[in-house]
Design a protein around this motif. Structure first.
Motif, PDB file in Angstrom:
ATOM      1  N   THR A 298     -61.019 -19.024 -15.434  1.00 40.29           N
ATOM      2  CA  THR A 298     -60.552 -19.522 -14.142  1.00 40.29           C
ATOM      3  C   THR A 298     -61.684 -20.180 -13.350  1.00 40.29           C
ATOM      4  OG1 THR A 298     -58.878 -17.814 -14.015  1.00 40.29           O
ATOM      5  CG2 THR A 298     -59.484 -18.869 -11.943  1.00 40.29           C
ATOM      6  N   PHE A 299     -62.830 -19.486 -13.279  1.00 40.89           N
ATOM      7  CA  PHE A 299     -63.881 -19.981 -12.395  1.00 40.89           C
ATOM      8  C   PHE A 299     -64.834 -20.959 -13.080  1.00 40.89           C
ATOM      9  CE2 PHE A 299     -62.503 -16.038 -10.323  1.00 40.89           C
ATOM     10  CZ  PHE A 299     -62.045 -16.604  -9.153  1.00 40.89           C
ATOM     11  N   SER A 300     -64.591 -21.250 -14.381  1.00 45.03           N
ATOM     12  CA  SER A 300     -65.312 -22.355 -15.008  1.00 45.03           C
ATOM     13  C   SER A 300     -64.406 -23.566 -15.086  1.00 45.03           C
ATOM     14  CB  SER A 300     -65.748 -21.997 -16.432  1.00 45.03           C
ATOM     15  OG  SER A 300     -66.434 -20.794 -16.437  1.00 45.03           O
ATOM     16  N   LYS A 301     -63.145 -23.381 -14.677  1.00 45.75           N
ATOM     17  CA  LYS A 301     -62.157 -24.458 -14.760  1.00 45.75           C
ATOM     18  C   LYS A 301     -62.034 -24.998 -16.179  1.00 45.75           C
ATOM     19  CE  LYS A 301     -60.802 -25.212 -10.398  1.00 45.75           C
ATOM     20  NZ  LYS A 301     -60.782 -23.757 -10.247  1.00 45.75           N
ATOM     21  N   LYS A 302     -62.044 -24.101 -17.149  1.00 49.25           N
ATOM     22  CA  LYS A 302     -61.912 -24.526 -18.550  1.00 49.25           C
ATOM     23  C   LYS A 302     -61.010 -23.562 -19.296  1.00 49.25           C
ATOM     24  CE  LYS A 302     -65.416 -25.654 -21.057  1.00 49.25           C
ATOM     25  NZ  LYS A 302     -66.698 -25.292 -21.685  1.00 49.25           N
ATOM     26  N   ASN A 303     -60.423 -24.064 -20.392  1.00 48.64           N
ATOM     27  CA  ASN A 303     -59.719 -23.138 -21.287  1.00 48.64           C
ATOM     28  C   ASN A 303     -60.720 -22.141 -21.825  1.00 48.64           C
ATOM     29  OD1 ASN A 303     -57.535 -24.777 -21.046  1.00 48.64           O
ATOM     30  ND2 ASN A 303     -57.958 -25.905 -22.943  1.00 48.64           N
ATOM     31  N   LEU A 304     -60.216 -20.953 -22.156  1.00 50.77           N
ATOM     32  CA  LEU A 304     -61.079 -19.967 -22.786  1.00 50.77           C
ATOM     33  C   LEU A 304     -61.508 -20.508 -24.143  1.00 50.77           C
ATOM     34  CD1 LEU A 304     -62.164 -17.107 -22.406  1.00 50.77           C
ATOM     35  CD2 LEU A 304     -60.183 -16.295 -23.676  1.00 50.77           C
ATOM     36  N   TYR A 305     -62.812 -20.516 -24.389  1.00 51.41           N
ATOM     37  CA  TYR A 305     -63.314 -21.008 -25.672  1.00 51.41           C
ATOM     38  C   TYR A 305     -62.939 -20.014 -26.775  1.00 51.41           C
ATOM     39  CZ  TYR A 305     -66.529 -23.023 -29.065  1.00 51.41           C
ATOM     40  OH  TYR A 305     -67.074 -23.597 -30.181  1.00 51.41           O
ATOM     41  N   GLY A 306     -62.457 -20.519 -27.903  1.00 52.65           N
ATOM     42  CA  GLY A 306     -62.228 -19.647 -29.067  1.00 52.65           C
ATOM     43  C   GLY A 306     -61.129 -18.617 -28.853  1.00 52.65           C
ATOM     44  N   TYR A 307     -60.011 -19.060 -28.290  1.00 53.08           N
ATOM     45  CA  TYR A 307     -58.919 -18.124 -27.989  1.00 53.08           C
ATOM     46  C   TYR A 307     -58.566 -17.246 -29.186  1.00 53.08           C
ATOM     47  CZ  TYR A 307     -54.192 -16.692 -26.536  1.00 53.08           C
ATOM     48  OH  TYR A 307     -53.080 -15.976 -26.218  1.00 53.08           O
ATOM     49  N   LYS A 308     -58.330 -17.898 -30.335  1.00 52.98           N
ATOM     50  CA  LYS A 308     -57.894 -17.134 -31.506  1.00 52.98           C
ATOM     51  C   LYS A 308     -58.950 -16.142 -31.952  1.00 52.98           C
ATOM     52  CE  LYS A 308     -54.543 -20.142 -33.669  1.00 52.98           C
ATOM     53  NZ  LYS A 308     -54.633 -21.456 -34.320  1.00 52.98           N
ATOM     54  N   SER A 309     -60.195 -16.563 -31.918  1.00 53.74           N
ATOM     55  CA  SER A 309     -61.230 -15.632 -32.373  1.00 53.74           C
ATOM     56  C   SER A 309     -61.403 -14.493 -31.374  1.00 53.74           C
ATOM     57  CB  SER A 309     -62.551 -16.369 -32.605  1.00 53.74           C
ATOM     58  OG  SER A 309     -63.045 -16.872 -31.385  1.00 53.74           O
ATOM     59  N   MET A 310     -61.066 -14.743 -30.098  1.00 55.55           N
ATOM     60  CA  MET A 310     -61.082 -13.655 -29.106  1.00 55.55           C
ATOM     61  C   MET A 310     -60.073 -12.586 -29.491  1.00 55.55           C
ATOM     62  SD  MET A 310     -63.247 -13.811 -26.774  1.00 55.55           S
ATOM     63  CE  MET A 310     -63.937 -14.430 -25.269  1.00 55.55           C
ATOM     64  N   VAL A 311     -58.859 -13.033 -29.821  1.00 54.75           N
ATOM     65  CA  VAL A 311     -57.811 -12.087 -30.202  1.00 54.75           C
ATOM     66  C   VAL A 311     -58.214 -11.364 -31.483  1.00 54.75           C
ATOM     67  CG1 VAL A 311     -55.414 -11.878 -30.952  1.00 54.75           C
ATOM     68  CG2 VAL A 311     -56.016 -13.485 -29.123  1.00 54.75           C
ATOM     69  N   PHE A 312     -58.646 -12.154 -32.452  1.00 52.27           N
ATOM     70  CA  PHE A 312     -58.979 -11.594 -33.749  1.00 52.27           C
ATOM     71  C   PHE A 312     -60.106 -10.566 -33.617  1.00 52.27           C
ATOM     72  CE2 PHE A 312     -60.739 -12.036 -38.125  1.00 52.27           C
ATOM     73  CZ  PHE A 312     -59.614 -11.573 -38.780  1.00 52.27           C
ATOM     74  N   SER A 313     -61.102 -10.880 -32.804  1.00 56.31           N
ATOM     75  CA  SER A 313     -62.207  -9.916 -32.702  1.00 56.31           C
ATOM     76  C   SER A 313     -61.759  -8.631 -32.009  1.00 56.31           C
ATOM     77  CB  SER A 313     -63.429 -10.537 -32.024  1.00 56.31           C
ATOM     78  OG  SER A 313     -63.083 -11.110 -30.805  1.00 56.31           O
ATOM     79  N   MET A 314     -60.819  -8.736 -31.071  1.00 55.16           N
ATOM     80  CA  MET A 314     -60.329  -7.481 -30.476  1.00 55.16           C
ATOM     81  C   MET A 314     -59.563  -6.643 -31.499  1.00 55.16           C
ATOM     82  SD  MET A 314     -59.349  -7.985 -26.497  1.00 55.16           S
ATOM     83  CE  MET A 314     -58.352  -9.449 -26.602  1.00 55.16           C
ATOM     84  N   VAL A 315     -58.804  -7.314 -32.369  1.00 57.46           N
ATOM     85  CA  VAL A 315     -58.076  -6.572 -33.402  1.00 57.46           C
ATOM     86  C   VAL A 315     -59.070  -5.865 -34.332  1.00 57.46           C
ATOM     87  CG1 VAL A 315     -56.522  -6.788 -35.390  1.00 57.46           C
ATOM     88  CG2 VAL A 315     -56.072  -8.088 -33.295  1.00 57.46           C
TER      89      VAL A 315
END
Ligand code: HEM
Ligand SMILES: [Cu+2]
Length: 648
Positions: A298-315
């Motif tokens: 939100t505060f960088s005004k950008k999409n989250l970088y690496g969305y899929k890898s974010m999910v995958f790493s949490m799994v």
């Protein structure tokens, strides 16, 4: 049992606490009566099934528990400030580190993250509430009953004193004969059952109640983190339930599961405890990861970088979290094979965690960054948490751990992950979603003052502990002699802890200040944010979304704003079906409290009666015919008109 055994006696501090508990209770009762607020309290809060209000009650409880746990921490730090201090005796110190640890993890961190997920998740997925609103209220009241049961051990019966991990044989009847550890087993049991129900509730909510078009891979990262966290809850908490039940049998009914003699196995407790306990640390850290992800984007005004890898790493983290528990007792003597296995699995967790760190950094890269108070917490989190994580990898080396084990190095390490991770996470979340909950922002200047005091105080309080640990100062040690040379660093740590405490005072003062002075936020989107919760007015009306949103991409609200596409379809409002309030969850919580209390003192007949009460409550619920109520389209139109100043 005699009365002077029932009430804790002989300590001025405890008499003081008793008197203040009585005075505060009287003040609350008188206040409620004088301002005629009993009806309001009952109708709007105690019987509510609204996820937003339940969330607020969780967060409020967590703040009160933060105060209690914080006072415990300051007492310990005061005792340790100078060598051979007589401020606390050894027994008292044992009790205080135990209650501090239990309260901070189970009654502060847990309700804080669960509170935020309650408020936010249904709003982020475009839902009207959680899947089982009544069950949600039961979860809250069971948590609350457990928290209260644990806290009264301070004045009635005596506090537990075997550490937050309650290792046997120390926690057995033989070595810990007071009722303190009975409180531990029953209070954690009652609140743990509530948490387990939360787990079921949120998994179903996220899987089944998303707005049309919100595919799993379009969910906001906080919602993802909550989904994964609740899957961990679902698998981890039953282990705690079993362990605590066996503990209760040992202590209250004389069984021998964890004793040293008669075929008991003391290390069985340590294993069961950490099979729950390690996943538990991810239960409180993953939602914070989710919060930081949403805030940084939100505060960088950008999409989250690496969305899929974010999910995958949490799994991956959630799977690994169940395979590392023995790193808490490398010194048990299991041998090189076992230690080697757990050493490697533990170090592996650094990989997905590192992926996340880099993703946050890449999200920041070339972003248009605004340093609001939530963003400041996120910025402080990245380096401090990385530092805490690296010291964790040091501890993960089994052979080296023989040196660090049970020293202040460990205490420094876990505070270096829990405070920037969980505490900064929930504080960032609270500052971020505060306007959504209450309709006004926290004052930024005061928020930033609090932030700096907290960040600086934290580092001053905990950095010295790494060095003290390496010099050989063990944890849970109530005092030390001057020749050890531990004095100066301990003094610095204590000063830091007080700076940190002042930071929290400023933070709390800011609630009051902002309530008085902050402008009311009328448009509902004060941060120019990205996800669905910001598309509706603040504070949010009971029904959340007047119309069901239609989601076409990730960051649906941002997408709608940028491409000028409507989130809500044209057309008239339709009536909305809502669940009705109920007093039953509250009453169930009260009965569970008493059932637990009676069992603590082995008063079996009253406990049995309370147990029957629980069964009756369940039966009453089964035969109840309550289909909720409807809010008419006209009423919705009027509310929306008032909140938005126009029609949608
Ligand atoms: C607010 C500032 C805090 C300070 C100054 C502080 C200080 C301390 C101290 C002095 C100890 C005992 C060290 C020993 O003698 O072994 C301790 C233990 C502990 N703390 Fe904190 N703490 C703070 C916050 C937290 C938070 C936020 C959490 C968790 C979310 C936490 C979790 C624990 C746990 C689990 C223990 C171990 C208890 C045990 O040994 O059984 N603390 N803390
Ligand atoms: Cu662990």
């Amino acid at each position: 049992m005699k009365w002077d055994e029932f009430f804790v006696t002989g300590e001025p501090m405890i008499y003081g606490a008793m008197v203040s508990i009585v005075l505060v209770s009287i003040a609350i009762l008188v206040g409620l009566t004088y301002f005629k607020k009993w009806g309001y309290l009952w109708r709007e809060w105690l019987t509510t099934v609204d996820h937003k209000r339940i969330g607020v009650m969780y967060i409020l409880s967590a703040l009160i528990m933060l105060f209690r746990g914080g006072v415990d921490a300051l007492l310990m730090r005061t005792q340790l400030a100078v060598p051979e201090s007589g401020f606390l005796d050894s027994q008292h110190y044992n009790e205080i580190f135990t209650t501090h640890g239990v309260i901070m993890i189970l009654f502060m961190a847990m309700p804080f993250v669960i509170g935020l997920m309650n408020v936010v998740v249904p709003l982020q997925i475009g839902a009207r509430d959680v899947a089982f609103p009544r069950l949600n209220a039961v979860s809250f009241w069971l948590f609350f009953a457990g928290a209260m049961l644990f806290n009264i051990s301070f004045v009635i019966g005596g506090s537990p004193d075997a550490g937050w991990s309650a290792y046997f044989p120390l926690a057995s009847l033989e070595f810990s004969p007071t009722v303190g550890n009975n409180f531990y087993s029953l209070a954690l049991q009652i609140s743990g059952i509530g948490t387990l129900m939360t787990g079921v509730n949120f998994i179903v909510t996220i899987l089944k109640m998303r707005a049309p078009g919100m595919k799993l891979m379009r969910m906001p990262m906080f919602t993802w983190s909550v989904l994964i966290t609740n899957v961990i809850i679902l698998f981890a908490f039953p282990v705690l339930t079993v362990a605590l039940a066996l503990m209760m049998f040992d202590r209250v009914f004389g069984s021998q599961f964890f004793t040293m003699a008669n075929g008991g196995m003391d290390m069985l407790w340590a294993n069961l405890f950490w099979v729950w306990g390690h996943p538990e640390v991810y239960i409180v850290i993953l939602p914070a990861f989710g919060i930081f992800s949403d805030i940084i984007s939100t505060f960088s005004k950008k999409n989250l970088y690496g969305y899929k890898s974010m999910v995958f790493s949490m799994v991956i983290i959630s799977l690994l979290s169940f395979l590392v528990w023995a790193h808490h007792f490398y010194t048990m003597g299991a041998g090189a094979m076992v230690n080697g296995f757990f050493s490697i699995t533990t170090m592996l967790i650094a990989v997905p965690t590192g992926v996340k760190i880099f993703n946050w950094l890449f999200t920041l890269r070339k972003g248009k960054i605004t340093f609001t108070s939530p963003m400041l917490y996120a910025m402080a989190f990245i380096p401090i948490f990385t530092f805490g994580g690296v010291t964790g990898v040091m501890l993960a080396m089994a052979s080296a751990d023989y040196q660090y084990h049970n020293t202040m190095f460990l205490v420094a390490h876990f505070h270096y992950v829990l405070i920037p991770g969980t505490v900064f996470g929930v504080l960032a979340g609270l500052h971020y979603w505060f306007p959504k909950i209450f309709g006004f922002r926290l004052n930024e200047r005061r928020a930033k003052t609090a932030f700096w005091l907290i960040v600086v105080g934290f580092n001053v309080a905990f950095m010295p502990l790494f060095f003290l640990g390496l010099q050989g100062m063990t944890r849970r040690m109530y005092t030390y002699s001057a020749d050890t040379g531990f004095g100066p660093l301990n003094m610095i740590a204590t000063i830091g802890a007080f700076v940190l405490a002042i930071g929290f005072v400023v933070l709390c003062y800011n609630f009051y200040y902002s309530f008085r002075h902050s402008p009311r936020d009328e448009h509902g989107d004060p941060w120019d944010a990205r996800t669905l919760e910001w598309s509706i007015p603040s504070p949010v009306p009971v029904y959340n979304f007047a119309k069901v949103p239609h989601v076409e991409s990730q960051d649906a609200f941002w997408h709608a704003k940028k491409h000028n596409v409507p989130l809500f379809k044209e057309g008239p409002y339709e009536e909305i079906h809502m669940p009705s309030n109920s007093g039953q969850p509250f009453i169930l919580g009260v009965i569970m409290f008493f059932a637990g209390f009676f069992l603590v003192f082995s008063w079996f007949i009253p406990a049995l009666i309370a147990g029957i009460g629980v069964v009756i409550m369940l039966a009453v619920r089964s035969f109840e015919r309550d289909h909720g109520y409807h809010i008419s389209a006209k009423e919705i139109a009027a509310t929306e008109q008032k909140l938005r100043g126009d029609s949608v």
